[in-house]
Design an enzyme around this catalytic site. Structure first.
Site, PDB file in Angstrom:
ATOM      1  N   GLU A 160       0.836  -1.208   0.000  1.00  0.00           N
ATOM      2  CA  GLU A 160       0.000   0.000   0.000  1.00  0.00           C
ATOM      3  C   GLU A 160       0.866   1.251   0.000  1.00  0.00           C
ATOM      4  O   GLU A 160       1.724   1.427   0.874  1.00  0.00           O
ATOM      5  CB  GLU A 160      -0.916   0.016   1.230  1.00  0.00           C
ATOM      6  CG  GLU A 160      -1.826   1.220   1.282  1.00  0.00           C
ATOM      7  CD  GLU A 160      -2.626   1.318   2.569  1.00  0.00           C
ATOM      8  OE1 GLU A 160      -3.591   2.081   2.598  1.00  0.00           O
ATOM      9  OE2 GLU A 160      -2.274   0.622   3.548  1.00  0.00           O
ATOM     10  N   ASP A 162      -5.763   2.270  -1.825  1.00  0.00           N
ATOM     11  CA  ASP A 162      -6.487   3.119  -0.890  1.00  0.00           C
ATOM     12  C   ASP A 162      -6.830   4.425  -1.610  1.00  0.00           C
ATOM     13  O   ASP A 162      -5.956   5.217  -1.934  1.00  0.00           O
ATOM     14  CB  ASP A 162      -5.622   3.378   0.351  1.00  0.00           C
ATOM     15  CG  ASP A 162      -6.372   4.110   1.445  1.00  0.00           C
ATOM     16  OD1 ASP A 162      -6.980   5.151   1.149  1.00  0.00           O
ATOM     17  OD2 ASP A 162      -6.336   3.660   2.603  1.00  0.00           O
ATOM     18  N   GLN A 186      -9.482   0.366  -0.184  1.00  0.00           N
ATOM     19  CA  GLN A 186      -9.916   1.048   1.033  1.00  0.00           C
ATOM     20  C   GLN A 186     -10.413   2.440   0.663  1.00  0.00           C
ATOM     21  O   GLN A 186      -9.948   3.038  -0.315  1.00  0.00           O
ATOM     22  CB  GLN A 186      -8.782   1.131   2.056  1.00  0.00           C
ATOM     23  CG  GLN A 186      -8.415  -0.236   2.620  1.00  0.00           C
ATOM     24  CD  GLN A 186      -7.230  -0.202   3.558  1.00  0.00           C
ATOM     25  OE1 GLN A 186      -6.242   0.485   3.302  1.00  0.00           O
ATOM     26  NE2 GLN A 186      -7.299  -0.964   4.635  1.00  0.00           N
ATOM     27  N   GLU A 214     -11.975   2.358   5.768  1.00  0.00           N
ATOM     28  CA  GLU A 214     -10.906   2.833   6.651  1.00  0.00           C
ATOM     29  C   GLU A 214     -11.026   4.347   6.815  1.00  0.00           C
ATOM     30  O   GLU A 214     -10.240   5.119   6.289  1.00  0.00           O
ATOM     31  CB  GLU A 214      -9.531   2.451   6.095  1.00  0.00           C
ATOM     32  CG  GLU A 214      -8.432   2.638   7.134  1.00  0.00           C
ATOM     33  CD  GLU A 214      -7.040   2.344   6.598  1.00  0.00           C
ATOM     34  OE1 GLU A 214      -6.251   1.735   7.333  1.00  0.00           O
ATOM     35  OE2 GLU A 214      -6.745   2.722   5.448  1.00  0.00           O
TER      36      GLU A 214
END
Length: 258
Positions: free
Chosen positions: A143, A178, A204, A240
């Protein structure tokens, strides 16, 4: 139809951690993720998952000494033995929890250090993790973290994540995409979704720029969810984000999907 996992490290924090599993299930979630499981025995966490009919879909390798500014060890030259011990421990938890994916955290590059040496160490440890996880059908995630959230993390862009993925060259290594970090660094989320289709294995979300519920901010999430459906993404989407108030009060956006 997108599938959403509650992130128990950021949602339902009005409750003690072990009570958040029940809260997520009561809210309608069928899956959860969190940062780290290591403060609890794996069998205790597995019991919570079974009791509430939840699937664990993601967690991270250990952060190292977070109080000293560490955020993962896998990219730290000379710390390979510790990093691989963390990977082995994460595998034990993943097997116990039936978790299909583990995010291997790279780490922070200190000022004045050579980023190339950190990248080389990270690639070696990612290959170790991917090879260890593969016989069990478990995927490794990487990530990119935005500098606004984690300054000097090894990599911050989805393009850097894609380059690392290509160089590691393991079929069970995927990008953990993300949208919050990506919008802060790269922008053009819809273009990235198209360009990297098939290369991300977990997503996310959070509102940008305040990291609250995804019904707030500059990203049109319903439109992005439709793009994911069009592209055939069938993985999980981790929530998240930091709720604006009590978690339940901000779940109107996700209820139609649950």
């Amino acid at each position: 139809m997108p599938k959403f996992a509650a992130n128990l490290s950021m949602m339902f924090t009005e409750l003690p951690f072990l009570e958040r599993f029940a809260a997520a299930a009561d809210a309608g979630f069928k899956a959860v993720e969190f940062l780290f499981p290591y403060d609890y025995p794996a069998d205790l966490l597995a019991q919570q998952l079974r009791r509430h009919g939840l699937q664990q879909v993601l967690f991270n390798t250990a952060p190292g000494d977070a109080a000293a500014g560490e955020w993962g060890l896998a990219a730290l030259p000379g710390r390979e033995a510790e990093a691989r011990a963390d990977i082995d421990r994460a595998l034990e938890y993943a097997l116990a929890l039936g978790c299909p994916s583990v995010h291997v955290m790279a780490g922070v590059v200190p000022a004045g250090a050579d980023p190339a040496a950190y990248r080389t160490a990270f690639i070696g440890n990612l290959r170790y993790a991917a090879d260890a996880f593969a016989p069990h059908g478990i995927n490794v995630m990487i990530e990119a973290l935005s500098p606004q959230v984690k300054p000097n993390y090894l990599f911050s862009s989805q393009h850097q994540a894609a380059a690392l993925q290509a160089e590691v060259d393991r079929p069970n290594l995927f990008i953990q995409f993300d949208f919050f970090h990506a919008q802060l660094v790269d922008g053009n989320i819809s273009g990235l979704l198209q360009a990297l289709a098939g290369r991300y294995g977990h997503i996310q979300i959070a509102g940008v720029p305040d990291r609250h519920e995804p019904d707030d901010g500059e990203l049109n999430y319903p439109w992005l969810f439709a793009q994911l459906d069009r592209l055939g993404y069938d993985g999980w989407i981790g929530c998240e984000y930091q709720p604006r108030a009590a978690t339940d009060a901000g779940l109107a956006w996700v209820r139609p999907y649950l």
